[in-house]
Write a protein that holds these residues in place. Sequence first.
Motif, PDB file in Angstrom:
ATOM      1  N   GLN A  84      59.158  38.306  14.366  1.00  0.00           N
ATOM      2  CA  GLN A  84      57.965  38.013  13.573  1.00  0.00           C
ATOM      3  C   GLN A  84      58.353  37.974  12.106  1.00  0.00           C
ATOM      4  O   GLN A  84      59.312  38.626  11.694  1.00  0.00           O
ATOM      5  CB  GLN A  84      56.896  39.084  13.809  1.00  0.00           C
ATOM      6  N   PHE A  85      57.571  37.212  11.345  1.00  0.00           N
ATOM      7  CA  PHE A  85      57.906  37.013   9.929  1.00  0.00           C
ATOM      8  C   PHE A  85      57.872  38.307   9.128  1.00  0.00           C
ATOM      9  O   PHE A  85      58.681  38.515   8.242  1.00  0.00           O
ATOM     10  CB  PHE A  85      56.953  35.992   9.308  1.00  0.00           C
ATOM     11  N   HIS A  86      56.928  39.193   9.456  1.00  0.00           N
ATOM     12  CA  HIS A  86      56.764  40.384   8.615  1.00  0.00           C
ATOM     13  C   HIS A  86      57.699  41.526   9.020  1.00  0.00           C
ATOM     14  O   HIS A  86      57.690  42.571   8.381  1.00  0.00           O
ATOM     15  CB  HIS A  86      55.305  40.858   8.664  1.00  0.00           C
ATOM     16  N   LEU A  87      58.494  41.336  10.071  1.00  0.00           N
ATOM     17  CA  LEU A  87      59.428  42.386  10.508  1.00  0.00           C
ATOM     18  C   LEU A  87      60.837  42.090  10.013  1.00  0.00           C
ATOM     19  O   LEU A  87      61.280  40.935  10.013  1.00  0.00           O
ATOM     20  CB  LEU A  87      59.431  42.508  12.032  1.00  0.00           C
ATOM     21  N   LYS A  88      61.532  43.140   9.608  1.00  0.00           N
ATOM     22  CA  LYS A  88      62.894  42.970   9.092  1.00  0.00           C
ATOM     23  C   LYS A  88      63.925  42.916  10.219  1.00  0.00           C
ATOM     24  O   LYS A  88      65.012  42.403  10.036  1.00  0.00           O
ATOM     25  CB  LYS A  88      63.252  44.127   8.151  1.00  0.00           C
ATOM     26  N   ASN A  89      63.586  43.523  11.371  1.00  0.00           N
ATOM     27  CA  ASN A  89      64.535  43.600  12.482  1.00  0.00           C
ATOM     28  C   ASN A  89      63.941  42.990  13.740  1.00  0.00           C
ATOM     29  O   ASN A  89      62.727  42.849  13.860  1.00  0.00           O
ATOM     30  CB  ASN A  89      64.911  45.063  12.786  1.00  0.00           C
ATOM     31  N   LEU A 117      81.624  36.167  12.713  1.00  0.00           N
ATOM     32  CA  LEU A 117      80.455  35.936  13.563  1.00  0.00           C
ATOM     33  C   LEU A 117      79.739  37.235  13.919  1.00  0.00           C
ATOM     34  O   LEU A 117      78.754  37.236  14.649  1.00  0.00           O
ATOM     35  CB  LEU A 117      80.877  35.239  14.871  1.00  0.00           C
ATOM     36  N   GLY A 118      80.253  38.363  13.429  1.00  0.00           N
ATOM     37  CA  GLY A 118      79.706  39.668  13.784  1.00  0.00           C
ATOM     38  C   GLY A 118      78.311  39.902  13.203  1.00  0.00           C
ATOM     39  O   GLY A 118      77.927  39.297  12.209  1.00  0.00           O
ATOM     40  N   PHE A 119      77.558  40.775  13.857  1.00  0.00           N
ATOM     41  CA  PHE A 119      76.219  41.150  13.365  1.00  0.00           C
ATOM     42  C   PHE A 119      75.969  42.623  13.704  1.00  0.00           C
ATOM     43  O   PHE A 119      76.552  43.170  14.639  1.00  0.00           O
ATOM     44  CB  PHE A 119      75.137  40.269  13.992  1.00  0.00           C
ATOM     45  N   ASN A 120      75.110  43.252  12.912  1.00  0.00           N
ATOM     46  CA  ASN A 120      74.795  44.665  13.122  1.00  0.00           C
ATOM     47  C   ASN A 120      73.694  44.826  14.153  1.00  0.00           C
ATOM     48  O   ASN A 120      72.749  44.029  14.194  1.00  0.00           O
ATOM     49  CB  ASN A 120      74.360  45.318  11.799  1.00  0.00           C
ATOM     50  N   GLY A 121      73.809  45.864  14.967  1.00  0.00           N
ATOM     51  CA  GLY A 121      72.805  46.159  15.983  1.00  0.00           C
ATOM     52  C   GLY A 121      73.058  47.538  16.555  1.00  0.00           C
ATOM     53  O   GLY A 121      74.102  48.145  16.307  1.00  0.00           O
ATOM     54  N   MET A 160      69.942  46.274  26.146  1.00  0.00           N
ATOM     55  CA  MET A 160      69.127  46.123  24.934  1.00  0.00           C
ATOM     56  C   MET A 160      69.988  46.407  23.702  1.00  0.00           C
ATOM     57  O   MET A 160      70.720  47.396  23.679  1.00  0.00           O
ATOM     58  CB  MET A 160      67.972  47.123  24.947  1.00  0.00           C
ATOM     59  N   ILE A 161      69.882  45.546  22.719  1.00  0.00           N
ATOM     60  CA  ILE A 161      70.487  45.805  21.406  1.00  0.00           C
ATOM     61  C   ILE A 161      69.343  45.815  20.405  1.00  0.00           C
ATOM     62  O   ILE A 161      68.677  44.790  20.199  1.00  0.00           O
ATOM     63  CB  ILE A 161      71.533  44.737  21.036  1.00  0.00           C
ATOM     64  N   ASN A 162      69.107  46.952  19.788  1.00  0.00           N
ATOM     65  CA  ASN A 162      67.957  47.121  18.898  1.00  0.00           C
ATOM     66  C   ASN A 162      68.343  46.939  17.427  1.00  0.00           C
ATOM     67  O   ASN A 162      69.527  46.996  17.072  1.00  0.00           O
ATOM     68  CB  ASN A 162      67.341  48.515  19.086  1.00  0.00           C
ATOM     69  N   ALA A 163      67.316  46.778  16.615  1.00  0.00           N
ATOM     70  CA  ALA A 163      67.418  46.811  15.143  1.00  0.00           C
ATOM     71  C   ALA A 163      68.473  45.851  14.594  1.00  0.00           C
ATOM     72  O   ALA A 163      69.324  46.215  13.795  1.00  0.00           O
ATOM     73  CB  ALA A 163      67.724  48.234  14.677  1.00  0.00           C
ATOM     74  N   ILE A 164      68.410  44.575  15.035  1.00  0.00           N
ATOM     75  CA  ILE A 164      69.293  43.543  14.472  1.00  0.00           C
ATOM     76  C   ILE A 164      68.571  42.920  13.281  1.00  0.00           C
ATOM     77  O   ILE A 164      67.406  42.528  13.403  1.00  0.00           O
ATOM     78  CB  ILE A 164      69.618  42.463  15.519  1.00  0.00           C
ATOM     79  N   PRO A 165      69.209  42.818  12.113  1.00  0.00           N
ATOM     80  CA  PRO A 165      68.538  42.222  10.951  1.00  0.00           C
ATOM     81  C   PRO A 165      68.131  40.773  11.222  1.00  0.00           C
ATOM     82  O   PRO A 165      68.866  40.031  11.865  1.00  0.00           O
ATOM     83  CB  PRO A 165      69.606  42.291   9.850  1.00  0.00           C
ATOM     84  N   VAL A 166      66.955  40.390  10.709  1.00  0.00           N
ATOM     85  CA  VAL A 166      66.431  39.035  10.926  1.00  0.00           C
ATOM     86  C   VAL A 166      67.383  37.975  10.359  1.00  0.00           C
ATOM     87  O   VAL A 166      67.468  36.863  10.886  1.00  0.00           O
ATOM     88  CB  VAL A 166      65.024  38.912  10.291  1.00  0.00           C
ATOM     89  N   ALA A 167      68.115  38.330   9.317  1.00  0.00           N
ATOM     90  CA  ALA A 167      69.050  37.376   8.699  1.00  0.00           C
ATOM     91  C   ALA A 167      70.127  36.924   9.693  1.00  0.00           C
ATOM     92  O   ALA A 167      70.714  35.852   9.533  1.00  0.00           O
ATOM     93  CB  ALA A 167      69.711  38.018   7.482  1.00  0.00           C
ATOM     94  N   SER A 168      70.381  37.724  10.726  1.00  0.00           N
ATOM     95  CA  SER A 168      71.423  37.391  11.712  1.00  0.00           C
ATOM     96  C   SER A 168      70.904  36.495  12.823  1.00  0.00           C
ATOM     97  O   SER A 168      71.687  36.063  13.669  1.00  0.00           O
ATOM     98  CB  SER A 168      71.994  38.664  12.331  1.00  0.00           C
TER      99      SER A 168
END
Length: 1014
Positions: free
Chosen positions: A813-818, A768-772, A834-842
């Motif tokens: 947003q659709f055009h952003l990766k994170n 269940l982990g994700f990068n951030g 705040m947890i920044n830069a989480i990939p949209v796939a997560s």
Amino acid sequence: MALSLDREAYYRRIKRLYSNWQKGEDEYATIDAIVVSVGVDEETVYAKSTALQTWLFGYELTDTIMVFCEDKIFFMASKKKVEFLKQIANSKSNESTNGVPAITLLIREKNESNKANFDKMIEALKSSKNGKRIGVFSKDKFPGEFMNSWNDALNKEGFEKVDISAVVAYTIAVKEDGEIALMRKAAAITSEVFTKFLKDRVMEIVDADEKVRHSKLAESVEKAIEEKKYLSGADPSTVEMCYPPIIQSGGNYNLKFSVVSEKSYVHFGTVTCAMGIRYKSYCVKLCEIYAAVMDMVKKQKPELLSKITKNLGFAMGIEFREGSLVINSKNQYRLKKGMVFSLNVGFSDLLNKEGKKPEEKTYALFIGDTVLVEEDGPATLLTSVKKKVKNVSILLKKEDEEEVEEDDDTEGILLGRGSRAALLPERTRNELTAEEKRRAHQKELATQLNEEARRRLTEQKGEQQIQRARKSNISYKNPSLMPKEPHIREMKIYIDKKYETVIMPVFGIATPFHIATIKNISMSVEGDYTYLRINFYCPGSALGRNEGNIFPNPEATFVKEITYRASNLKTPGEQLVPALNLQNAFRIIKEVQKRYKTREAEEKEKEGIVKQDSLVINLNRSNPKLKDLYIRPNIAQKRMQGSLEAHVNGFRFTSVRGDKVDILYNNIKHAVFQPCDGEMIIVLHFHLKNAIMFGKKRHTDVQFYTEVGEITTDLGKHQHMHDRDDLYAEQMEREMRHKLKTAFKNFIEKVESLTKEELEFEVPFRELGFNGAPYRSTCLLQPTSSALVNCTEWPPFVVTLDEVELIHFERVQFHLKNFDMVIVYKDYSKKVTMINAIPVASLDPIKEWLNSCDIKYTEGVQSLNWTKIMKTIVDDPEGFFEQGGWSFLEPEGEGSDAESGGSGSEIEDETFNPSEEEDDDEEDTDEDYSSEAEESDYSKESLGSEEERGKDWDELEEEARKADRESRYEEEEERSRTISRKRKGASSQSSGHHRSSHSRSPGRSSAPPKKKRK
């Protein structure tokens, strides 16, 4: 490995047996001795003889005879079993201590008649009390030559046999703590197998319309207990079935535990499932179909009394069903604390009026639980499985009705299967999408969230936040303490190190200033003079980020700065340069200031530290212990190894240098075990309730770790795929990882048993982990059962889920990766995380996880000013919730109607706008929080513009002129609206709907057409 026998448990239990015999209640009063003989019979699963052996020794001993006389005990068995029983054979010295007769061990000879040993035991039987009546288990009849010869020897002597099954069962029915723990484990395993395997498997069969026989399904359950994932961490070799699982459906129901699953196919009407698990010879059973309890039947449905099961349960333990302790109207035995009962109520041959086929016309209901009898209060439930109708039933509907409304009678749907059915609550072919399910659940959570938050803030309203006043530092309490140094008389700057005070001449008067009042000092040389500039703290100067301008008496007159000048030239007759005094003063003030600030920082660290209890040291050498660990944060500048040891009420880490760090169990909020799978370190992390001090700093997170494998790699070394050294190193690393993981797991298990499960270690769910990036660098954040953690990077990241109010996703947003994730806490005074830069796939997996944890989440396209938002809420909580509370974060399209969505956006624009610099920013906010309806309008207009391509130049020019006129009108109206808004302030709100449109014309504007709605 030699089997061990619990000597203390044996003597404790044999003493209970003898004391009940001596009391002489029921059948015990009539017998002179007890004879228990156990042979070999593979078909016999439960027998009183083997149950008594398991109770006394912990094991079943075949081909063994036990004779209990008034003053002697005989055990006759093979040589190996006699060696095993020597562990409890008492000598004359401890005979009186244990208070039970001495044990005599006799070895059975395989090829001989054993007449001599039989004679010894028969002689002892005759000399015990009257020597006539012996207690036996009359139902237990074992085959075999050895058993036959012993029974013949007894029959020749003419002893009268009395069945003592019931009284012995009553003796062993009261469970000790160790036995209760085994039964709890058996209950947990049963619940786990039912919930995670059997229930899911039945649903799969129904969903896929499979044809599966009852007997095959029962066999699959028996195979499932061989897989560790269903056994709650138990060893598969210690787990077995109490009885073959019983699966019944299709109108044929026999609600007994002696029946066998038929070979017919499973019918999707009512399916009854009964199963039970034995763990280390202790049983617990579980039945799962909901039914009303017995008293409700008598009160509400008396016509069902003829269809109810004959008894309401039975005692259980080593034997699955204790026949003498059945709950019915005839049994007169009284319950005792520690007894464990299987309670089960069932109704068979119930009629389903809507059933068309024969197998649909009758159904049965069966519910069961395992309970532990307590001294006072209700019994403790051991099989904790959800039993509401929605948890144990599968709602079905026919294929031809799938498009029809689903508000039919639930009972009819539940019982009538029809042709191919679709599962509604959990799995359906035409099921709702995961997103729709989540939205429905989130809507419920939103209402609940606002209500709870409003109630909580109302309760906290009376608690005023205490502002910390700046510490008042007094140099001298009276003038007599002033030093009488020549420097002071000569009007030079003097530093009193004892009282941390700088004495300076001001208008010819020596004036003391405490070092705390000095903000900074600077010295410069300009030409022939040296200048010393001293700046002081005063209202209006920054004290620091969190201190604020707080003074005991802000209305007083303050000195902001003083500058002194001295000559660099030596005057005739003087030995020293006048500027030397300023240079010395500069140096000493810096030293005193540094020492004062260090001490203040230490005091600040200690501030608010909760005094911990003292660690109770366990002097036993067998304490759980882990060696060669590093501690983070480091005790000293250089990291040091040490050992972590568990004591009575906490852990103690001792470094090789002798430093000690104590962590008490009651101060641990989260104990996390991070295995080395996919990591370079293996970690035990403790997140504390209250900070502890070590290394002159306070810490709420402490972890102990060791490295597995090389963290750095030598790139200069020649690398080759088939290099033997590399392959060997990899193999060694794998072995090392396995060894370390085993050592840490053993340590954890010992600690958990030592603390009686009060301290429980959580293992992060890596899948269940994700990068951030909660801090500066990106790391893998992993959920545990109660927190979101990252323990491998430093500083660690730990968020307790129970403290979280809601989660907001920014920049989705659709055009952003994170995207970013904002964690808002229930304590609104606490800064958001705040947890920044989480990939949209997560995003979807995170939503699914939060939804399963019942945590409300929202999402938006822009970043918000959370400091301002939280301040607004804390300042006026009532106004915040009157305007809809947290609903301002919801997209407008998800509101109940268009008007509510519009008002929500206005609240958000005026109250929670992240920047109020320009009106243009407010318009951007409107666009960002636009509803789905606006997007659809936009798409329609886009289509319209495509159709306009057929127009000629004249028409396009005319449309452009018209658009320009409208645009100028719109700008004038916007300007006037802005002026009126500024006059009215933030409280005024626009009630009208204003709409503007732009059409594309050649050479004019290349922007796409937009529609705005307010």
